[in-house]
Design an enzyme around this catalytic site. Structure first.
Site, PDB file in Angstrom:
ATOM      1  N   CYS A 124       2.290 -17.568 -45.937  1.00 56.42           N
ATOM      2  CA  CYS A 124       3.401 -17.469 -44.998  1.00 56.42           C
ATOM      3  C   CYS A 124       3.212 -18.473 -43.868  1.00 56.42           C
ATOM      4  O   CYS A 124       2.112 -18.620 -43.323  1.00 56.42           O
ATOM      5  CB  CYS A 124       3.485 -16.050 -44.446  1.00 56.42           C
ATOM      6  SG  CYS A 124       4.696 -15.861 -43.117  1.00 56.42           S
ATOM      7  N   ASP A 163       1.217 -15.607 -50.411  1.00 55.45           N
ATOM      8  CA  ASP A 163       2.429 -15.485 -51.217  1.00 55.45           C
ATOM      9  C   ASP A 163       2.071 -15.899 -52.640  1.00 55.45           C
ATOM     10  O   ASP A 163       1.656 -17.036 -52.869  1.00 55.45           O
ATOM     11  CB  ASP A 163       3.538 -16.393 -50.678  1.00 55.45           C
ATOM     12  CG  ASP A 163       4.016 -15.979 -49.302  1.00 55.45           C
ATOM     13  OD1 ASP A 163       4.109 -14.771 -49.042  1.00 55.45           O
ATOM     14  OD2 ASP A 163       4.307 -16.876 -48.482  1.00 55.45           O
TER      15      ASP A 163
END
Length: 281
Positions: A188, A195
């Site tokens: 992120c 992620d």
């Protein structure tokens, strides 16, 4: 202009107990596209396919209703929606009565459209579909089609984007291939949280050296960027370095906060893929 560090990401929040469209926090696509040297007409088409698994509201008798939401945000919109703000916005429906699921769908469509097209000279709309519980068991799981790059036994040493790893056989006959990997990981932009994603690369043109392509995908492992921005970086690096005549890059990211984001960028007009989740989603 909104900035990522001013969003609610990584900050304590109080969840709204009534519907509140102002919770949506649009972020301009422009600054990250400027980093990629994108000015004027975009060199790609596509959309961001969102799935919202935590969507609920009340009927007029106060009984909770649930659905799965699917949202299609065209890549031409000037803004993306910061994902935590979308979670908070959808959470504001929890105690709000509506006449029907269609009314909820229309409200979400209007609010998302206003946010992502804000500032555009010719605003458009986003696609919104609500799947009600009677349709839940029709939702399939399917992995991305293509030849898996993960079969390759490679050595990896780069963990920030390394486009120099991309190579293609420019002096040989062109090929048409679909390649996949489950090893895509980035972080992120604001919180640094991981992620996880799977990616599919369809192309026609000089054959891309597969080991270098897999190393390049792995090189995003410590990179901080939102999903949509990572996929546009992938597309542009492959487009510029390998010079295919056609290219489509599609990533499906695992959900966070009940939301997954699945961007597609393609050099040519094509039908959007069915929003079918993979096993990790």
């Amino acid at each position: 202009m909104n900035s990522p560090d001013q969003s609610r990401l990584g900050k304590p929040v109080t969840y709204a107990d009534r519907y509140d469209a102002s919770l949506l926090y649009p972020l301009a696509r422009g600054p990250k596209r400027d980093e990629l040297g994108l000015a004027g007409a975009l060199p790609f088409f596509g959309a961001d396919l969102w799935t919202a698994f935590e969507l609920s509201w009340l009927n007029r008798r106060g009984k909770p209703q649930v659905a799965i939401g699917q949202f299609t945000i065209p890549c031409e919109t000037p803004n993306i929606i910061e994902s935590k703000s979308l979670k908070l916005y959808l959470g504001s429906f929890n105690s709000e009565p509506f006449d029907s699921a269609d009314q909820v769908r229309d409200r979400i469509r209007a609010d998302l459209s206003e946010a992502v097209w804000r500032g555009a000279s010719a605003p458009g709309t986003v696609g919104v579909r609500l799947l009600l519980p009677e349709l839940f068991d029709r939702e399939p799981l399917h992995e991305l089609d293509g030849l898996s790059l993960d079969r390759l036994d490679i050595e990896c040493a780069d963990y920030t984007p390394a486009p120099h790893l991309l190579r293609a056989a420019q002096d040989e006959q062109p090929v048409e291939e679909t390649l996949t990997s489950n090893l895509l990981k980035s972080n992120c932009l604001v919180t640094g949280q991981p992620d996880w994603g799977s990616v599919q690369i369809r192309y026609t043109g000089p054959q891309i050296e597969q080991g270098g392509l897999l190393r390049y995908l792995v090189s995003f492992r410590n990179h901080n960027e939102f999903h949509e921005q990572c996929v546009e970086r992938l597309f542009m690096d492959i487009w510029r370095r390998c010079k295919p005549t056609k290219l489509a890059v599609y990533a499906r990211y695992t959900r966070r906060g009940g939301l997954d984001i699945n961007p597609l960028r393609t050099s040519h007009p094509m039908a959007l893929p069915a929003n079918v989740r993979t096993a990790r989603q």
